[in-house]
Design a protein around this motif. Structure first.
Motif, PDB file in Angstrom:
ATOM      1  N   ALA A  12      67.871  32.059  21.071  1.00 33.11           N
ATOM      2  CA  ALA A  12      67.844  30.918  20.154  1.00 33.11           C
ATOM      3  C   ALA A  12      67.985  31.379  18.709  1.00 33.11           C
ATOM      4  CB  ALA A  12      66.554  30.125  20.336  1.00 33.11           C
ATOM      5  N   ASP A  55      63.386  22.978  19.338  1.00 34.51           N
ATOM      6  CA  ASP A  55      62.426  23.667  20.196  1.00 34.51           C
ATOM      7  C   ASP A  55      61.479  22.625  20.788  1.00 34.51           C
ATOM      8  OD1 ASP A  55      60.146  25.071  21.162  1.00 34.51           O
ATOM      9  OD2 ASP A  55      60.622  26.775  19.878  1.00 34.51           O
ATOM     10  N   ASP A  89      65.990  24.093  23.170  1.00 37.15           N
ATOM     11  CA  ASP A  89      65.196  25.158  23.781  1.00 37.15           C
ATOM     12  C   ASP A  89      64.088  24.493  24.591  1.00 37.15           C
ATOM     13  OD1 ASP A  89      63.412  27.187  24.355  1.00 37.15           O
ATOM     14  OD2 ASP A  89      63.545  28.138  22.388  1.00 37.15           O
TER      15      ASP A  89
END
Length: 402
Positions: free
Chosen positions: A18, A30, A111
Motif C-alpha cells: 500500500a 485503509d 486496503d
C-alpha cells in the motif's frame, strides 16, 4: 475511477505494498483506519455503540475501550450482529464518501484485511493479494511484532486460507523474499497494468491484443473466467438470467487466443442496453460498433440475412492484464443458443476440436505480420467459412442429443 482491492494474511506485508502504491499516486483507503474513525469520540458510531452495549465500553478519556467492547460484542451471535449492524453501514458510508471525494482519474486502493472473508472481491475492478506462505508469516509476526507463536497461529487460522485468497486474486504479489524484493514488482504492476487499466476505464476503451496468436490451453482460464463472472453478476443483478464462460477458453485442452469470452443472457435487447453503464463501471466498457453476430440461416430466417435475430451488445475488459469479451445476448435468440451449443459440442467432439484448432492456426498464420483490425479481418477470413458449416453440425449434434 479504478477500484483496487488489496489484502493478504497477517504478516504478509500488505501495508508495504500500500505504501509503494501511495508513493506512485494511488489513493489509499485503509478500512481499519475508517473503522476507527467512525467510532472515534464524538462520532455517531460511538454513540450508537454506547446505546447498544452500555457506557462501560468507554475508556476514562471517552474513547472506545476496545477490549471492553469485545468482551460484550463477541460473546454471542446476537451481540456480534448488533455490532456489525452499527459499524458496517458507517464504514461503508464513509468509504463511499472518500471514493466520491477522489479525482475522476484516481486509482483507489482499498486496503481491506477481511476482503475475502466478507465477499468483497466482486465489487473491485481488480484484486491484489499479497501472498506469503503461512510459516513465513508466523515467523515475521513472532520476530518483528512480538506476537506469541500460539497467538499468531490462532489469529491466522481465523482468517481466510491461502487457497481462498488465491481463488479471488487477479494479481498475486509474492512477498516472501527480502524486504525490497517486492518494490520493483509493484512498480511494474503500476506502470504496465494499473495505469493503462485506469486510462481504458476513463476513456471507455477495451484492452486488446494487437496480434493474433494461438496459445496452448491454460488450466487457469476457467478460474479467471469465474472471477470475471462474479464481477459481472455484481454489475448485472436481476437483469441477467445467466452468465456463462463460452468460446475456446471454455473448452478443456483446446488451443486458443488468450482471450476469455463470456455471455450474459438477458430478457431483451433493452435490458442489454440498460447494462451499459453498470458494465462499464465494473471494468467492461461497451464496444459500440458491434451490434450483432454474423447471421446464419435459421427456421425464422432461411436466408440468414436478418441481423435483428442476431442482435447483441459487446463489451470488452478494460484490464490489459486479462483481455476478455462479454457478449450480451437475448435469451432464446439464435446467437445465445449457438454460443452454448458450440461450446458444448467442442467439449464433446474430439474431431471437431482438432478441426477447429487447425482452422484457428491457419487463420493466425494468415494474420501474421498484421496488427489490429487488419489482423482480425485476416483471421476471420479463414475462420468464418468453417464456422458457418460448423453451425449446422453443432445444431445437428444438439438435436441428436435431445
Amino acid at each position: 475511477m479504478l477500484r483496487i482491492g488489496l489484502t493478504g494474511g497477517m504478516g504478509a506485508g500488505k501495508s508495504t505494498v500500500a505504501r509503494i502504491l501511495a508513493d506512485r499516486g494511488a489513493v489509499i483507503i485503509d478500512s481499519d483506519l475508517v473503522a476507527r474513525e467512525v467510532v472515534a469520540p464524538g462520532a455517531e458510531g460511538l454513540a450508537a455503540l454506547v446505546d447498544a452495549f452500555g457506557a462501560d465500553i468507554l475508556a476514562a478519556d471517552g474513547s472506545l475501550d476496545r477490549p471492553a467492547l469485545a468482551a460484550k460484542a463477541f460473546g454471542d451471535d446476537e451481540s456480534r450482529a448488533t455490532l456489525n449492524s452499527i459499524t458496517h453501514p458507517l464504514v461503508g458510508q464513509r468509504t463511499a464518501e472518500l471514493i466520491a471525494g477522489a479525482a475522476s482519474d484516481s486509482i483507489i486502493v482499498q486496503d481491506i484485511p477481511l476482503l475475502v472473508e466478507n465477499g468483497l472481491a466482486p465489487l473491485m475492478n481488480l484484486v491484489l493479494i499479497v501472498d506469503v506462505p503461512e510459516g513465513i508469516r508466523i515467523r515475521r509476526l513472532v520476530e518483528f511484532r512480538g506476537v506469541l507463536e500460539s497467538d499468531a497461529r490462532a489469529r491466522i487460522s481465523a482468517q481466510a486460507t491461502d487457497e481462498q485468497r488465491r481463488a479471488v486474486a487477479d494479481v498475486l504479489l509474492d512477498n516472501s523474499g527480502a524486504p525490497d524484493d517486492i518494490v520493483p514488482v509493484v512498480h511494474r504492476l503500476w506502470e504496465e497494468r494499473l495505469l493503462p487499466f485506469e486510462h481504458n476505464l476513463r476513456t471507455v476503451t477495451s484492452a486488446h491484443r494487437p496480434n493474433i496468436s494461438i496459445v496452448d490451453p491454460d488450466p487457469d482460464w476457467p478460474a479467471q473466467a469465474q472471477r470475471l463472472i462474479a464481477r459481472l453478476w455484481g454489475a448485472c443483478g436481476a437483469l441477467a438470467s445467466r452468465i456463462d464462460h463460452i468460446g475456446s477458453t471454455a473448452v478443456p485442452e483446446l488451443p486458443a487466443k488468450d482471450v476469455i469470452d463470456l455471455q450474459i443472457t438477458v430478457a431483451d435487447i433493452a435490458a442489454a442496453d440498460g447494462l451499459r453503464a453498470a458494465l462499464g463501471a465494473a471494468g467492461f466498457p461497451v464496444i459500440a460498433r458491434v451490434t450483432h453476430d454474423n447471421p446464419k440461416p435459421t427456421d425464422a430466417d432461411p436466408d440468414g440475412t436478418n441481423v435483428v435475430l442476431w442482435a447483441k451488445r459487446l463489451h470488452g475488459a478494460a484490464d490489459p492484464g486479462r483481455v476478455a469479451n462479454v457478449h450480451v445476448r437475448v435469451a432464446g435468440s439464435p446467437g445465445q443458443q449457438f454460443a452454448l451449443t458450440f461450446r458444448d459440442w467442442l467439449r464433446a467432439d474430439a474431431t471437431a476440436r482438432v478441426e477447429y484448432t487447425e482452422v484457428k492456426r491457419a487463420g493466425a498464420a494468415k494474420a501474421a505480420g498484421l496488427i489490429g483490425e487488419d489482423a482480425m479481418l485476416a483471421y476471420l477470413d479463414v475462420k468464418e467459412p468453417w464456422f458457418d458449416a460448423a453451425y449446422e453440425r453443432a445444431l445437428a449434434w444438439r438435436a441428436a442429443g435431445d
